[in-house]
Design a protein around this motif. Structure first.
Motif, PDB file in Angstrom:
ATOM      1  N   ALA A 140      10.336  25.381 101.835  1.00 47.96           N
ATOM      2  CA  ALA A 140      11.714  24.609 100.556  1.00 47.96           C
ATOM      3  C   ALA A 140      12.395  24.333 101.225  1.00 47.96           C
ATOM      4  CB  ALA A 140      11.445  25.911  99.461  1.00 47.96           C
ATOM      5  N   VAL A 141      12.985  23.149 101.165  1.00 45.66           N
ATOM      6  CA  VAL A 141      14.408  22.308 101.348  1.00 45.66           C
ATOM      7  C   VAL A 141      15.379  21.956 100.182  1.00 45.66           C
ATOM      8  CG1 VAL A 141      15.298  20.774 102.625  1.00 45.66           C
ATOM      9  CG2 VAL A 141      13.366  21.813 103.227  1.00 45.66           C
ATOM     10  N   ASP A 142      16.176  21.937  99.946  1.00 45.61           N
ATOM     11  CA  ASP A 142      17.197  21.889  98.814  1.00 45.61           C
ATOM     12  C   ASP A 142      17.533  20.432  98.910  1.00 45.61           C
ATOM     13  OD1 ASP A 142      18.820  21.611  96.875  1.00 45.61           O
ATOM     14  OD2 ASP A 142      19.386  23.902  97.341  1.00 45.61           O
ATOM     15  N   GLU A 143      17.476  19.335  98.448  1.00 46.14           N
ATOM     16  CA  GLU A 143      17.647  17.997  98.682  1.00 46.14           C
ATOM     17  C   GLU A 143      18.508  17.630  97.536  1.00 46.14           C
ATOM     18  OE1 GLU A 143      16.506  16.411 101.176  1.00 46.14           O
ATOM     19  OE2 GLU A 143      14.715  17.051 100.975  1.00 46.14           O
ATOM     20  N   GLY A 144      19.251  18.413  96.640  1.00 50.03           N
ATOM     21  CA  GLY A 144      19.944  18.684  95.936  1.00 50.03           C
ATOM     22  C   GLY A 144      20.092  18.197  94.443  1.00 50.03           C
ATOM     23  N   ASP A 145      19.427  17.294  94.198  1.00 53.64           N
ATOM     24  CA  ASP A 145      18.525  16.983  92.792  1.00 53.64           C
ATOM     25  C   ASP A 145      17.565  17.634  92.457  1.00 53.64           C
ATOM     26  OD1 ASP A 145      20.291  15.062  92.504  1.00 53.64           O
ATOM     27  OD2 ASP A 145      19.804  13.704  92.489  1.00 53.64           O
ATOM     28  N   TYR A 146      16.452  18.600  93.962  1.00 55.27           N
ATOM     29  CA  TYR A 146      15.290  18.935  93.630  1.00 55.27           C
ATOM     30  C   TYR A 146      15.312  19.541  95.245  1.00 55.27           C
ATOM     31  CZ  TYR A 146      14.190  14.982  96.627  1.00 55.27           C
ATOM     32  OH  TYR A 146      13.687  14.317  97.399  1.00 55.27           O
ATOM     33  N   TYR A 147      13.967  20.744  94.506  1.00 53.96           N
ATOM     34  CA  TYR A 147      13.438  21.072  96.213  1.00 53.96           C
ATOM     35  C   TYR A 147      12.334  20.348  96.551  1.00 53.96           C
ATOM     36  CZ  TYR A 147      16.712  25.067  94.950  1.00 53.96           C
ATOM     37  OH  TYR A 147      17.775  26.181  94.224  1.00 53.96           O
ATOM     38  N   SER A 148      12.555  20.264  97.737  1.00 51.88           N
ATOM     39  CA  SER A 148      11.401  19.511  98.442  1.00 51.88           C
ATOM     40  C   SER A 148       9.760  21.414  99.139  1.00 51.88           C
ATOM     41  CB  SER A 148      11.560  18.639  99.428  1.00 51.88           C
ATOM     42  OG  SER A 148      10.403  17.924 100.494  1.00 51.88           O
ATOM     43  N   LEU A 149       8.737  21.231  98.784  1.00 51.12           N
ATOM     44  CA  LEU A 149       7.721  22.034  99.295  1.00 51.12           C
ATOM     45  C   LEU A 149       6.934  21.588 100.297  1.00 51.12           C
ATOM     46  CD1 LEU A 149       9.456  23.543  96.732  1.00 51.12           C
ATOM     47  CD2 LEU A 149       7.229  25.175  97.232  1.00 51.12           C
ATOM     48  N   THR A 150       6.749  22.474 101.326  1.00 46.97           N
ATOM     49  CA  THR A 150       5.371  22.084 102.341  1.00 46.97           C
ATOM     50  C   THR A 150       4.915  22.845 103.038  1.00 46.97           C
ATOM     51  OG1 THR A 150       6.842  19.743 102.835  1.00 46.97           O
ATOM     52  CG2 THR A 150       4.814  21.005 104.692  1.00 46.97           C
ATOM     53  N   THR A 207     -11.979  30.561  94.129  1.00 42.58           N
ATOM     54  CA  THR A 207     -10.811  30.834  95.368  1.00 42.58           C
ATOM     55  C   THR A 207     -10.160  30.037  95.868  1.00 42.58           C
ATOM     56  OG1 THR A 207     -11.387  33.611  94.998  1.00 42.58           O
ATOM     57  CG2 THR A 207     -10.174  33.018  97.175  1.00 42.58           C
ATOM     58  N   GLY A 208      -9.088  29.378  96.606  1.00 48.64           N
ATOM     59  CA  GLY A 208      -9.200  28.792  97.340  1.00 48.64           C
ATOM     60  C   GLY A 208      -7.799  27.844  98.049  1.00 48.64           C
ATOM     61  N   GLU A 209      -7.245  26.477  98.401  1.00 45.76           N
ATOM     62  CA  GLU A 209      -6.102  26.998  98.585  1.00 45.76           C
ATOM     63  C   GLU A 209      -5.300  25.791  97.915  1.00 45.76           C
ATOM     64  OE1 GLU A 209      -6.932  25.764 103.551  1.00 45.76           O
ATOM     65  OE2 GLU A 209      -7.758  24.267 101.728  1.00 45.76           O
ATOM     66  N   LEU A 210      -3.907  25.547  98.002  1.00 42.16           N
ATOM     67  CA  LEU A 210      -3.359  25.266  97.352  1.00 42.16           C
ATOM     68  C   LEU A 210      -2.194  24.537  98.670  1.00 42.16           C
ATOM     69  CD1 LEU A 210      -2.221  27.341  94.404  1.00 42.16           C
ATOM     70  CD2 LEU A 210      -3.800  24.871  94.008  1.00 42.16           C
ATOM     71  N   ILE A 211      -2.543  23.336  98.438  1.00 43.11           N
ATOM     72  CA  ILE A 211      -2.046  22.152  99.766  1.00 43.11           C
ATOM     73  C   ILE A 211      -0.547  21.756  98.889  1.00 43.11           C
ATOM     74  CG2 ILE A 211      -1.873  20.931 101.617  1.00 43.11           C
ATOM     75  CD1 ILE A 211      -4.337  21.514 101.330  1.00 43.11           C
ATOM     76  N   MET A 212       1.118  21.910  99.634  1.00 43.68           N
ATOM     77  CA  MET A 212       2.433  21.201  99.196  1.00 43.68           C
ATOM     78  C   MET A 212       2.674  20.307 100.723  1.00 43.68           C
ATOM     79  SD  MET A 212       3.488  24.488  97.719  1.00 43.68           S
ATOM     80  CE  MET A 212       1.960  25.525  98.646  1.00 43.68           C
ATOM     81  N   GLU A 213       2.881  19.267 100.102  1.00 41.75           N
ATOM     82  CA  GLU A 213       3.312  18.098 100.732  1.00 41.75           C
ATOM     83  C   GLU A 213       4.177  17.218 101.132  1.00 41.75           C
ATOM     84  OE1 GLU A 213      -0.622  15.584 102.021  1.00 41.75           O
ATOM     85  OE2 GLU A 213      -1.199  16.858 102.727  1.00 41.75           O
ATOM     86  N   ASN A 214       5.583  17.502 100.386  1.00 44.24           N
ATOM     87  CA  ASN A 214       7.111  17.295 100.683  1.00 44.24           C
ATOM     88  C   ASN A 214       6.509  17.409  98.906  1.00 44.24           C
ATOM     89  OD1 ASN A 214       8.033  16.768 103.187  1.00 44.24           O
ATOM     90  ND2 ASN A 214       6.721  14.971 103.165  1.00 44.24           N
ATOM     91  N   CYS A 215       6.033  18.216  98.330  1.00 46.43           N
ATOM     92  CA  CYS A 215       6.392  18.466  96.842  1.00 46.43           C
ATOM     93  C   CYS A 215       7.394  18.315  96.570  1.00 46.43           C
ATOM     94  CB  CYS A 215       5.536  19.613  96.681  1.00 46.43           C
ATOM     95  SG  CYS A 215       4.733  19.951  95.047  1.00 46.43           S
ATOM     96  N   ARG A 216       7.555  17.691  95.428  1.00 44.05           N
ATOM     97  CA  ARG A 216       9.092  17.961  94.806  1.00 44.05           C
ATOM     98  C   ARG A 216       8.907  18.589  93.598  1.00 44.05           C
ATOM     99  NH1 ARG A 216      11.731  11.890  95.834  1.00 44.05           N
ATOM    100  NH2 ARG A 216      13.103  12.381  93.830  1.00 44.05           N
ATOM    101  N   ILE A 217      10.063  19.631  93.753  1.00 44.67           N
ATOM    102  CA  ILE A 217      10.304  20.274  92.264  1.00 44.67           C
ATOM    103  C   ILE A 217      11.433  20.482  91.816  1.00 44.67           C
ATOM    104  CG2 ILE A 217       9.804  22.875  91.455  1.00 44.67           C
ATOM    105  CD1 ILE A 217       7.544  22.063  93.118  1.00 44.67           C
TER     106      ILE A 217
END
Length: 380
Positions: A140-150, A207-217
């Protein structure tokens, strides 16, 4: 010490048992073939208040608590371990929101979760970290206005039927144990579902996978305090995940006991029912003893959680004991059936397959022994 169930608990058990026999049992064979979670059934469980058992009345739940939840999962597991698994994880996610979410998150999501109008999937496990939560690689990267998850979450129950997920990720640039949790809605840019797993058991529970690619939170979707991701994950796993596995184990043992007694009374060898044979009686007695011992461990741990008392030793002990007991009991029941137990016309082979999946879920049993043993050995 009063071991008598309350009137409310007796009524709950009867109501859930009736629901499971009427609504779930007719779907078991189809689920074994398709491995799909019946959405109409999920909707009905939501309407009956199954998802909101630990959610307070003011947030749309029944507020009956963790002991009531144990009874509920047990009765569903008696009919279908797969649906019991799906249910207990729905309850886990809903419980985490009410226990650990912000006031705004509780107000927005808890009434919908309690009624099953939306479903939530706690997504913690990764290929790099299951029992070792510090090994999680999602960032998780704090981008200021949002978090980016990968990152990529694996072995996630209800992954492909849930509208909401709780994601635990490592804070980029933080200390070793600096993790945070986040709520992610379906449709969020950069968030998608991955592969669906093919399991040996728990059919009817996807049961499966959940994938995040530069996901803006959005910042308001931080779940709990920043940096408390591991604590949030562990509280949810202890109070809900592991206890849910115990409830499923109880259901499988109860089903095995009932099936064993019925078959032994009907199967005739040497001119009389095999229930007259001492070796068969031994196995039935052992199944009963393991079931009752597991129940006492389970109900005690649930009582502790309901009363806000420390419970990790009791929960861990109940988890490894009951799930391993379920393995033994389902196998003994299959032995009572003889060759019939190996046939798909009878439920015993399904019970054995389902019981196997209890052991690694929500913390392997070796980890459960580490937790309980360390707590006891280091106690002052």
């Amino acid at each position: 010490m009063d071991f008598q169930p309350t009137v409310q608990q007796d009524l709950l058990r009867k109501a859930v048992r009736q629901f499971a026999e009427d609504e779930i049992a007719p779907l078991v064979n189809e689920m074994e073939i398709t491995d799909n979670t019946p959405t109409d059934l999920v909707r009905k469980m939501g309407e009956q208040g199954f998802m909101g058992v630990t959610i307070p009345v003011e947030y749309g739940g029944t507020g009956m608590g963790h002991l009531a939840r144990m009874i509920m999962v047990e009765e569903v597991g008696r009919i279908s371990a797969g649906i019991a698994m799906a249910l207990q994880v729905m309850q886990m996610g809903a419980g985490m929101v009410i226990d650990l979410g912000s006031l705004a998150q509780k107000a927005e999501y808890s009434p919908l979760l309690a009624q099953g109008k939306i479903l939530i999937a706690p997504a913690i496990t990764e290929s790099s970290g299951g029992s070792d939560l510090e090994g999680l690689s999602t960032r998780a990267v704090d981008e200021g206005d949002y978090y980016s998850l990968t990152g990529r979450k694996v072995f996630i129950t209800n992954s492909h039927i849930s509208e909401l997920a709780v994601i635990v990720a490592k804070n980029e640039g933080g200390a070793k144990r600096d993790f945070s949790a986040f709520l992610i809605k379906n449709g969020t840019e950069g968030f998608r579902r991955g592969r669906v797993e093919r399991k040996i058991g728990f059919h009817g529970c996807i049961t499966g996978e959940l994938i995040m690619e530069n996901c803006r939170i959005p910042k308001e979707n931080l779940f709990g305090e920043k940096g408390r991701g591991l604590a949030i994950a562990l509280e949810g796993i202890n109070n809900y995940g592991r206890m849910g596995m115990v409830g499923i184990a109880l259901g499988l043992m109860q089903a095995s006991l009932e099936a064993s007694v019925k078959f032994a009374q009907e199967r005739v060898l040497y001119g009389k029912p095999i229930s007259n044979l001492a070796p068969i009686q031994f196995k039935i007695a052992e199944i009963y003893a393991d079931l009752e011992a597991s129940r006492f461990l389970a109900y005690n741990a649930a009582w502790l959680i309901d009363h806000k008392k420390k419970s990790d030793t009791q929960v861990s002990s109940a988890k490894f004991f009951s799930t391993e007991a379920a393995l033994q009991c389902t196998r003994k029941a299959m032995d009572i059936y003889g060759a019939y137990g190996c046939m798909k016309d009878y439920p015993l082979e399904r019970y054995c397959r389902d019981a196997q999946l209890l052991v690694p879920a929500d913390g392997t049993n070796d980890i459960m022994r580490v937790i309980a043993g360390r707590n006891l050995a280091m106690k002052k």
